[in-house]
Design an enzyme around this catalytic site. Structure first.
Site, short mmCIF file in Angstrom:
data_model
loop_
_atom_site.label_atom_id
_atom_site.label_comp_id
_atom_site.label_asym_id
_atom_site.label_seq_id
_atom_site.Cartn_x
_atom_site.Cartn_y
_atom_site.Cartn_z
N ALA A 43 8.42 2.23 -12.18
CA ALA A 43 6.99 1.91 -12.74
C ALA A 43 7.27 2.34 -14.06
O ALA A 43 6.99 3.66 -14.39
CB ALA A 43 6.10 2.35 -11.96
N HIS A 93 11.46 -10.75 16.10
CA HIS A 93 12.79 -11.05 15.31
C HIS A 93 12.62 -12.70 14.98
O HIS A 93 11.77 -13.43 15.55
CB HIS A 93 13.65 -10.64 16.41
CG HIS A 93 14.30 -9.21 16.23
ND1 HIS A 93 15.19 -8.68 17.22
CD2 HIS A 93 13.54 -8.22 15.86
CE1 HIS A 93 15.37 -7.51 16.93
NE2 HIS A 93 14.63 -7.19 16.10
N GLU A 123 14.47 -15.18 15.63
CA GLU A 123 14.61 -16.14 16.77
C GLU A 123 13.20 -16.32 17.59
O GLU A 123 12.85 -17.29 18.06
CB GLU A 123 15.88 -15.84 18.00
CG GLU A 123 17.05 -15.42 17.20
CD GLU A 123 17.41 -14.16 16.51
OE1 GLU A 123 16.54 -13.36 16.08
OE2 GLU A 123 18.55 -13.80 16.55
N GLY A 139 11.01 11.54 -9.64
CA GLY A 139 11.17 10.84 -11.02
C GLY A 139 12.69 10.73 -11.41
O GLY A 139 13.61 10.30 -10.84
N ALA A 154 20.11 10.28 -9.68
CA ALA A 154 21.29 10.79 -8.75
C ALA A 154 21.63 9.53 -7.84
O ALA A 154 22.88 9.18 -7.16
CB ALA A 154 20.74 11.72 -7.88
N ALA A 207 6.57 8.59 -18.60
CA ALA A 207 5.46 9.47 -19.04
C ALA A 207 5.37 9.64 -20.70
O ALA A 207 6.44 9.31 -20.95
CB ALA A 207 5.66 10.88 -18.45
N ALA A 208 4.21 9.83 -20.98
CA ALA A 208 4.02 10.07 -22.47
C ALA A 208 4.73 11.40 -23.10
O ALA A 208 4.98 12.28 -22.05
CB ALA A 208 2.84 9.84 -22.93
N ARG A 213 5.32 1.24 0.36
CA ARG A 213 5.13 2.46 1.00
C ARG A 213 5.02 2.27 2.49
O ARG A 213 5.44 2.76 3.38
CB ARG A 213 4.10 3.45 0.36
CG ARG A 213 4.56 4.06 -0.95
CD ARG A 213 3.07 4.76 -1.28
NE ARG A 213 3.74 5.58 -2.62
CZ ARG A 213 2.61 6.48 -3.19
NH1 ARG A 213 1.55 6.53 -2.68
NH2 ARG A 213 2.91 7.04 -4.30
#
Lengths: 358, 358
Positions: B157, B49, B51, B280, B286, B165-166, B187
């Site tokens: 990303a 922490h 402190e 995705g 959401a 995505a394409a 991660r």
């Protein structure tokens, strides 16, 4: 090897300039002992060329004059030999008494041949030092020259999810005041602003360049609309004036045709050498799909819409490998700037590609 | 007034930390003469922490010990009084011999009450100095605490036109190696990574945290999949293990339900206090629509797709005024970082909003 350190400094100096009608150029004046006497760069169409900027800086500090016979003037680009809006650099260099000139890239335009002019005047000239780096710094400007078209800056002012309008069409304002102020600065250095007819119908923009106070900027670009839908005489961009007086319509959907038509036009007595493409989606997509964008300002505003028009639509890319790629552009104070809440990313097409001459 | 300068320094120190399971906290140890003796900050769950970090820094430089009776320890947050993964700060402070403690925000969690513990031990305590600024620094962490759910980091990303995505589904790799390395660092400090079932079907990600060499990072988050479609036992994220062993499915489309289920889960003996939502589109949308994103890393990769899936889809916004807005997050070395060719923007929800308690 001796020449590389001052040329690298000239390359860095060039990056202080802005892209547009003219290439980035940097210049450094160095004494026989290798001391840097002055540095210069080009600040955009209508301002001093880099060589003159460096010499002017030097003579400002030496009003009594100086003997420059043993000094060397480094320039990233071959000094021009023809008077345009600015006097020919070759004549200024000869008048300055500089004994040595070292330049990087050769001038690919009709202003080329300056090195020979200097040599004939008795100046010791070295050509092609770090020529690849010097040329790479302006690869898209050279591409535009080869295609005999204006330099194109694209403007993406979008949300975090790349929308330029909400589902109901509202779009004012997505970007911050500081971003919009930057756009007005870019407008004021362009020769023309280009939008699509749909943008005129939906947003009815004035397309004027304004100062932060909202006053008109000193230099107003031509206001050009691309597309087949007729422009209402009440559209704000006309400012109540008939076509040809500060605005015009380019009745085509082909971006190269639009650029070539602009290239045949003059505005305020000057040719159209730099076009700012502001949108909307159809126009920007057409320019990107045709590889006719030389510089991008992408303003990322920190909000989400989730629906509504995207900044860029179909550009004919089906798979990731086909995607046009860009690189961070170090010119004009670096590639990333925080503008209030927004992040503006400055990009140029990656690599050394240029579509075949048109 | 006397307290504001060291507290401002503690606030700046707090920003050196990372967001997640724990709040940002900074601490500064000041002598009676006003000299800064040490500074500390919290570096994320499982580390000192703030402190303790400040006191440890001080005693590292004073191995012989020191009399701190006249010194003051400033902390942006009320020192904790309960031992968790780290010892209670109140006890460490009492043991250090510090005579004075000044703190900003009060601790809203069950660890609150530390100020009273210190006062009972004879320490002079001042509470609430710059409390508003200190609380604002962690307004979303406090929001997550109030809602009794994990802190949520969202990961975008995407291309310049916000595609993930394409048109043909290809997406590896849109972002640069440096961006992906940063993702692996995020991660490895999260307790769980969350994706949708569609991402598992389409991309089949491993969802492991890896070092730049590709080796597994020391700490592996729980791999969680949200949605109703069953997960194939051959999906790479399962690593061949049955559900419950390092991965699980959250059979809901409601992001709050998913978070609450994660909040009832443990992983490696620890509760799930920090979730990284990687996508995705459906899952991210959401979470944004429900105002359940506390922090955003938006990686802008400089390419265009023009078609293909957008990072964020319908979030129920019809008009610009309804758009959720974010602010540049100064934590973790500033809001903008260049990652190879990409620009990563660090954002947090704007203002002090927090949906009602669930």
């Amino acid at each position: 090897m001796l020449h590389e350190s001052p040329m690298a400094q000239a390359l860095d100096a060039a990056l202080l300039g802005v892209r547009g009608a003219n290439p980035l150029v940097g210049a450094v004046l160095v004494s026989a002992e290798g001391e840097v006497l002055a540095q210069g760069h080009h600040r955009g169409a209508g301002t001093f060329h880099a060589e003159r900027d460096a010499l002017a800086t030097f003579f400002r500090d030496h009003p009594e004059g100086a003997d420059l016979r043993d000094a060397t003037l480094y320039s990233t680009l071959e000094p021009c030999r023809q008077q345009g809006r600015q006097p020919a650099c070759t004549q200024l260099i000869i008048d300055s008494g500089v004994g040595h000139v070292v330049h990087g890239a050769s001038d690919p335009t009709i202003n080329g041949g300056g090195a020979a002019v200097l040599a004939r005047a008795g100046i010791d000239v070295v050509s092609g030092v770090m020529a690849a780096q010097c040329a790479a710094q302006n690869h898209r400007w050279t591409c535009a020259q080869r295609q005999n078209r204006p330099f194109v800056t694209a403007h993406l002012a979008q949300t975090l999810d790349a929308r330029i309008a909400a589902a109901d069409g509202t779009s004012q304002w997505i970007t911050s005041a500081a971003s919009r102020e930057h756009t007005h600065r870019v407008r004021s250095r362009a020769d023309a602003i280009l939008v699509g007819t749909n943008t005129v119908t939906v947003d009815d923009p004035r397309l004027s360049a304004r100062t932060p106070d909202g006053d008109p900027a000193g230099r107003q670009p031509l206001r050009a609309v691309m597309g087949m839908t007729p422009i209402s005489p009440r559209a704000r961009l006309t400012q109540g004036l008939p076509e040809g007086e500060g605005w015009l319509q380019l009745s085509t959907r082909d971006p190269l045709e639009a650029l070539q038509e602009l290239g045949r036009t003059t505005h305020g007595g000057h040719p159209i050498n730099h076009v700012l493409v502001e949108g909307g989606q159809s126009v920007l997509s057409a320019f990107f799909a045709a590889d006719l964008v030389d510089e991008v300002f992408a303003y990322h505003a920190p909000l989400l819409l989730g629906a509504g028009r995207s900044s860029v639509g179909d550009i004919g890319v089906r798979t990731l490998d086909e995607a046009p790629r860009f690189a961070l552009d170090p010119a004009e104070n670096g590639p990333v700037r925080i503008m209030d809440s927004d992040v503006c990313v400055h990009l140029q097409p990656k690599g050394d590609t240029c579509s075949p001459e048109s």
